[in-house]
Write a protein that holds these residues in place. Structure first.
Motif, PDB file in Angstrom:
ATOM      1  N   LYS A 109       0.826  -1.206   0.000  1.00 36.60           N
ATOM      2  CA  LYS A 109       0.000   0.000   0.000  1.00 36.60           C
ATOM      3  C   LYS A 109       0.861   1.257   0.000  1.00 36.60           C
ATOM      4  O   LYS A 109       0.559   2.227  -0.692  1.00 36.60           O
ATOM      5  CB  LYS A 109      -0.941  -0.003   1.203  1.00 36.60           C
ATOM      6  N   LEU A 110       1.947   1.242   0.789  1.00 36.39           N
ATOM      7  CA  LEU A 110       2.828   2.409   0.841  1.00 36.39           C
ATOM      8  C   LEU A 110       3.482   2.668  -0.515  1.00 36.39           C
ATOM      9  O   LEU A 110       3.529   3.806  -0.988  1.00 36.39           O
ATOM     10  CB  LEU A 110       3.895   2.210   1.909  1.00 36.39           C
ATOM     11  N   VAL A 111       3.998   1.617  -1.132  1.00 37.23           N
ATOM     12  CA  VAL A 111       4.680   1.775  -2.420  1.00 37.23           C
ATOM     13  C   VAL A 111       3.692   2.214  -3.489  1.00 37.23           C
ATOM     14  O   VAL A 111       3.998   3.080  -4.326  1.00 37.23           O
ATOM     15  CB  VAL A 111       5.382   0.461  -2.825  1.00 37.23           C
ATOM     16  N   ARG A 112       2.472   1.637  -3.468  1.00 37.79           N
ATOM     17  CA  ARG A 112       1.458   2.054  -4.453  1.00 37.79           C
ATOM     18  C   ARG A 112       1.068   3.513  -4.241  1.00 37.79           C
ATOM     19  O   ARG A 112       0.903   4.271  -5.205  1.00 37.79           O
ATOM     20  CB  ARG A 112       0.233   1.152  -4.348  1.00 37.79           C
ATOM     21  N   ARG A 113       0.952   3.913  -2.986  1.00 39.51           N
ATOM     22  CA  ARG A 113       0.628   5.305  -2.682  1.00 39.51           C
ATOM     23  C   ARG A 113       1.727   6.236  -3.191  1.00 39.51           C
ATOM     24  O   ARG A 113       1.460   7.298  -3.745  1.00 39.51           O
ATOM     25  CB  ARG A 113       0.457   5.451  -1.170  1.00 39.51           C
ATOM     26  N   ASP A 114       2.978   5.820  -3.000  1.00 38.34           N
ATOM     27  CA  ASP A 114       4.092   6.618  -3.518  1.00 38.34           C
ATOM     28  C   ASP A 114       4.066   6.669  -5.041  1.00 38.34           C
ATOM     29  O   ASP A 114       4.418   7.688  -5.641  1.00 38.34           O
ATOM     30  CB  ASP A 114       5.426   6.036  -3.046  1.00 38.34           C
ATOM     31  N   GLY A 115       3.667   5.553  -5.657  1.00 39.25           N
ATOM     32  CA  GLY A 115       3.576   5.536  -7.110  1.00 39.25           C
ATOM     33  C   GLY A 115       2.571   6.550  -7.625  1.00 39.25           C
ATOM     34  O   GLY A 115       2.853   7.316  -8.562  1.00 39.25           O
ATOM     35  N   VAL A 116       1.392   6.593  -7.027  1.00 35.69           N
ATOM     36  CA  VAL A 116       0.357   7.553  -7.424  1.00 35.69           C
ATOM     37  C   VAL A 116       0.840   8.983  -7.201  1.00 35.69           C
ATOM     38  O   VAL A 116       0.668   9.858  -8.048  1.00 35.69           O
ATOM     39  CB  VAL A 116      -0.951   7.288  -6.650  1.00 35.69           C
TER      40      VAL A 116
ATOM     41  N   ASP B 104       6.665   2.124  -9.769  1.00 34.48           N
ATOM     42  CA  ASP B 104       6.262   1.764  -8.409  1.00 34.48           C
ATOM     43  C   ASP B 104       4.812   1.283  -8.370  1.00 34.48           C
ATOM     44  O   ASP B 104       4.481   0.338  -7.651  1.00 34.48           O
ATOM     45  CB  ASP B 104       6.435   2.967  -7.469  1.00 34.48           C
ATOM     46  N   TYR B 105       3.952   1.938  -9.133  1.00 37.43           N
ATOM     47  CA  TYR B 105       2.543   1.537  -9.139  1.00 37.43           C
ATOM     48  C   TYR B 105       2.385   0.122  -9.706  1.00 37.43           C
ATOM     49  O   TYR B 105       1.617  -0.681  -9.192  1.00 37.43           O
ATOM     50  CB  TYR B 105       1.717   2.525  -9.964  1.00 37.43           C
TER      51      TYR B 105
END
Length: 273
Positions: free
Chosen positions: A6-13, A65-66
């Protein structure tokens, strides 16, 4: 336990949005070239290149990242016992002005005790002057390998790009052990950086964000070091006066964990231009 995916996906967005904004600014400067005089055209060209490079770098990392978030391995307890038995009382952590993506921690004689070298970076020599417009590359994403004094790899450090800063610490095999956060304390003029392992904050660096003096403490509030941004040590002034970074004054010098050194490197990537 914080979910790494979730953290990495959030950073991707977040990086996708930031990259898109920077690319839009680039387009603004490109279009303005056709409506300005020659002198203004040169300025617009420089800024369009700078914002374009930064925007593409951040957008590409956000997309990666996403896409890769679902494959990210979760956080595990860091069982590494690697540490420095004794460190000099005064050290300096920083990078050469011409290379914002390679930092080292030195003693006053210039001996390197640890360093981070880029594994993946958006750094083309001809474009370094433009990267410097963005606080020495703090906005640009980068992946580093951290090495100890003997040249052995200890951690992989992944710094995300964008206006909101976050970094991750991983074992060389890619397993996450910690992440970092940065918060500006409203009404106080202070910043606090945190090194978070699982549900606990293992290290903090807090202090005046303008002056750049930060106290580094462990989870129990014990003071380990004081770091001072761009403070030139009198005993090695010629060696470090043109090196962006931090003077490190150790309050505890024995058994310094590698995780603390990794944290100091991450703080340096955020604030040393």
């Amino acid at each position: 336990m914080i979910n790494a995916q979730k953290l990495v996906r959030r950073d991707g967005v977040r990086q996708l949005i930031t990259g898109g904004i920077l690319i839009a600014i680039m387009m603004f400067f490109l279009i303005s070239i056709f409506f300005t005089g020659f002198s203004s055209m040169l300025i617009s060209s420089v800024y369009s290149i700078a914002f374009g490079l930064a925007g593409i770098a951040v957008f590409n990392r956000g997309l990666k990242d996403y896409r890769d978030a679902s494959q990210s391995k979760g956080f595990i307890q860091d069982l590494s016992a690697d540490s420095y038995r004794t460190l000099p009382q005064r050290m300096y952590i920083g990078h050469k002005a011409a290379d914002a993506f390679h930092a080292s921690i030195y003693d006053m004689n210039g001996e390197v005790y640890s360093e981070i070298k880029p594994k993946e970076k958006y750094d083309i020599k001809i474009f370094r002057p433009f990267i410097s417009l963005f606080n020495g590359g703090s906005l640009i994403p980068a992946t580093y390998q951290m090495y100890d004094k003997d040249g052995n790899p200890s951690y992989k450090i992944d710094k995300k790009g964008g206006f909101t800063w976050r970094g991750y610490v991983q074992h060389p095999d890619g397993i996450y052990v910690a992440y970092t956060s940065h918060e500006k304390l409203k009404g106080t003029g202070k910043s606090v950086f945190r090194y978070i392992e699982g549900e606990k904050t293992q290290w903090t660096a807090e202090g005046d964000r303008v002056i750049g003096h930060l106290e580094v403490k462990d989870e129990e509030g014990l003071l380990w070091a004081v770091i001072k941004r761009d403070a030139v040590p009198y005993e090695a002034a010629e060696r470090f006066d043109r090196m962006p970074g931090y003077l490190v004054e150790w309050k505890k010098r024995e058994d310094i964990p590698h995780s603390l050194i990794a944290f100091l490197f991450l703080v340096q990537t955020n604030t040393a231009g």
